[in-house]
Design a protein around this motif. Sequence first.
Motif, mmCIF file in Angstrom:
data_model
loop_
_atom_site.group_PDB
_atom_site.id
_atom_site.type_symbol
_atom_site.label_atom_id
_atom_site.label_comp_id
_atom_site.label_asym_id
_atom_site.label_seq_id
_atom_site.Cartn_x
_atom_site.Cartn_y
_atom_site.Cartn_z
ATOM 1 N N UNK A 442 20.249 40.001 76.020
ATOM 2 C CA UNK A 442 20.032 41.437 75.827
ATOM 3 C C UNK A 442 18.719 41.702 75.110
ATOM 4 N N UNK A 443 18.447 40.925 74.094
ATOM 5 C CA UNK A 443 17.220 41.099 73.308
ATOM 6 C C UNK A 443 16.718 39.726 72.902
ATOM 7 N N UNK A 444 15.428 39.514 73.062
ATOM 8 C CA UNK A 444 14.834 38.214 72.740
ATOM 9 C C UNK A 444 13.544 38.423 71.959
ATOM 10 N N UNK A 445 13.625 38.455 70.629
ATOM 11 C CA UNK A 445 12.413 38.646 69.828
ATOM 12 C C UNK A 445 11.403 37.527 70.062
ATOM 13 N N UNK A 446 10.134 37.873 69.962
ATOM 14 C CA UNK A 446 9.063 36.902 70.136
ATOM 15 C C UNK A 446 8.459 36.448 68.811
ATOM 16 N N UNK A 447 8.654 37.221 67.761
ATOM 17 C CA UNK A 447 8.065 36.894 66.469
ATOM 18 C C UNK A 447 8.745 35.675 65.859
ATOM 19 N N UNK A 448 7.946 34.809 65.246
ATOM 20 C CA UNK A 448 8.469 33.629 64.562
ATOM 21 C C UNK A 448 9.252 34.008 63.308
ATOM 22 N N UNK A 449 9.124 35.259 62.867
ATOM 23 C CA UNK A 449 9.775 35.715 61.647
ATOM 24 C C UNK A 449 11.185 36.235 61.898
ATOM 25 N N UNK A 450 11.576 36.300 63.160
ATOM 26 C CA UNK A 450 12.867 36.878 63.532
ATOM 27 C C UNK A 450 13.773 35.828 64.151
ATOM 28 N N UNK A 451 15.054 36.083 64.057
ATOM 29 C CA UNK A 451 16.068 35.194 64.613
ATOM 30 C C UNK A 451 17.268 36.030 65.029
ATOM 31 N N UNK A 452 18.010 35.538 66.015
ATOM 32 C CA UNK A 452 19.249 36.206 66.423
ATOM 33 C C UNK A 452 20.462 35.610 65.723
ATOM 34 N N UNK A 453 20.238 34.689 64.795
ATOM 35 C CA UNK A 453 21.346 33.977 64.168
ATOM 36 C C UNK A 453 22.244 34.912 63.363
ATOM 37 N N UNK A 454 21.635 35.818 62.619
ATOM 38 C CA UNK A 454 22.440 36.746 61.840
ATOM 39 C C UNK A 454 23.282 37.645 62.710
ATOM 40 N N UNK A 455 22.683 38.176 63.782
ATOM 41 C CA UNK A 455 23.424 39.048 64.689
ATOM 42 C C UNK A 455 24.557 38.295 65.356
ATOM 43 N N UNK A 456 24.284 37.102 65.843
ATOM 44 C CA UNK A 456 25.335 36.313 66.483
ATOM 45 C C UNK A 456 26.467 36.003 65.512
ATOM 46 N N UNK A 457 26.116 35.692 64.268
ATOM 47 C CA UNK A 457 27.145 35.389 63.272
ATOM 48 C C UNK A 457 28.040 36.590 63.022
ATOM 49 N N UNK A 458 27.435 37.774 62.872
ATOM 50 C CA UNK A 458 28.218 38.986 62.624
ATOM 51 C C UNK A 458 29.137 39.292 63.796
ATOM 52 N N UNK A 459 28.623 39.173 65.024
ATOM 53 C CA UNK A 459 29.425 39.485 66.208
ATOM 54 C C UNK A 459 30.582 38.503 66.345
ATOM 55 N N UNK A 460 30.316 37.217 66.142
ATOM 56 C CA UNK A 460 31.385 36.226 66.261
ATOM 57 C C UNK A 460 32.434 36.414 65.168
ATOM 58 N N UNK A 461 31.994 36.806 63.979
ATOM 59 C CA UNK A 461 32.951 37.003 62.896
ATOM 60 C C UNK A 461 33.925 38.132 63.221
#
Length: 476
Positions: A442-461
């Motif tokens: 859905x969304x794929x940031x290009x910046x090295x300063x960003x990650x989808x890890x937090x979003x994935x963790x919240x959704x899975x929780x």
Amino acid sequence: MADRKRQPNQLLRQARGNMSQGRLADLVSAEIYHLTGRATVITAKSISDWECGWYTWPSADVREALGRVLHKPEPADLGFFKRRLSVRPIPAPASLLDLLPGQRLPAEVDTLRLPAGRSYSGVDVAAHFCEVELPGEGWLMVDPGKDAPLNRPDRRSLVIVADGEQRYYVSDGRRFVDRVGRRQGPQPISSAAILDDLTVGIIWAAANTDVALLADDSQLMSSQDRLARYEGRRTSDVPMSEVPTLNAVAGQWIGSRFCARHITRNLNRVSGQPFFWTRERRGEEAASWLFWRHKFEYLRRTSRWFPGMRRGFCITDLDVGESPMYERVLLLLAVALMEAFGITVELSSEPEHAAVEGFVLGEEAIVANWLGGSGLWYVDASAPPSCRSVFRDVARQVSSQSLVAEPTSDRRLRAIACYLNVPWPWFQRRCEELAVAGVEDIAQPRSRLLSMQGLNTAIRYVAYIDTVQGAELARR
């Protein structure tokens, strides 16, 4: 394209009669000199081009001179006309919000505009609408074609498809191209990628943040080096004038990173079970927890240092009322991320608490504020007694009067969802769907300063919160 194909200019040819093209050219050159005093050379080739219809509207001096020489007062008498161009109008961008259920999308749209925010400047993305080729159970097979420019480095793109009920589904264009490189033909888009307030909020925050940080990436690097002199200081109050050209999001990022490092360096000053106070009140601000790489690592570290820690927020009724649904969803996800790390979230709606700066309170009090102040940050490794007294009052009031004073994480999140006017059954079901499909498409940031890890963790929780191993599954 021209509305009219090239045609020989018969009227000019007839008006020339038996005169040669060279002779007419000489006469026209002389007439122009007589009219304007300028020496202009008209050649036989020029006469030939006009007669062949290659040029249908010579300059005003040429038209007048030809008319005088050939005794034709009007340009139309010599077959001259202005060639009308048919220009395809560029359609105005539509809002991404127009793709939400119940909205109406304007026709012929090839650009979608992601709204601006308080710090976000707004982003335009290319929209490639495609037909569903092989609808299946849980998936839609889509082939945007070889000519779709989905991987341009200078522009983001979305692949968008509609099902038979005119519900829209989305995939990040660059991610789509990555899959095409591994598998030819139609590619799958999960039905979990349906455009609703959850996916719109994710795209809105990820794209706006990504664009802002990439725009100032070089300045961020040089600014960190220049501001490193503050790292060892017990207290610092850094004005915006230190980095006057950074955009708002980039300035917030550098302030947030410094505050996280400041707290981490001084955690040994805090004893017992500390109370953390944070100033994010809107989804736009809270999205930093979901996407900023350093904030996820900060949460991981502090939650391990202080198991069972508490974190307080202030979200007023006005904040809720002024925030669109897709922004409130981001706020709920940020709270879910903290609960996933075993952090008990407490919530105040008192407007006076909104002005209190960020702090960590134990026996001592650490001040670390990057949001809502006048500068980049203000930090103090040991707040004075007067500030500690204020912080203790806030911590006591928020803990004793929390709007979500529930004994379990599940019930606290449900209470926060109710306060934010986010339907919990819908929210949990959508998190369950995205936990399986993932959010990277859905969304794929290009910046090295960003990650989808937090979003994935919240959704899975949220998806697995009813299971015994919910938090463990979320943080994997």
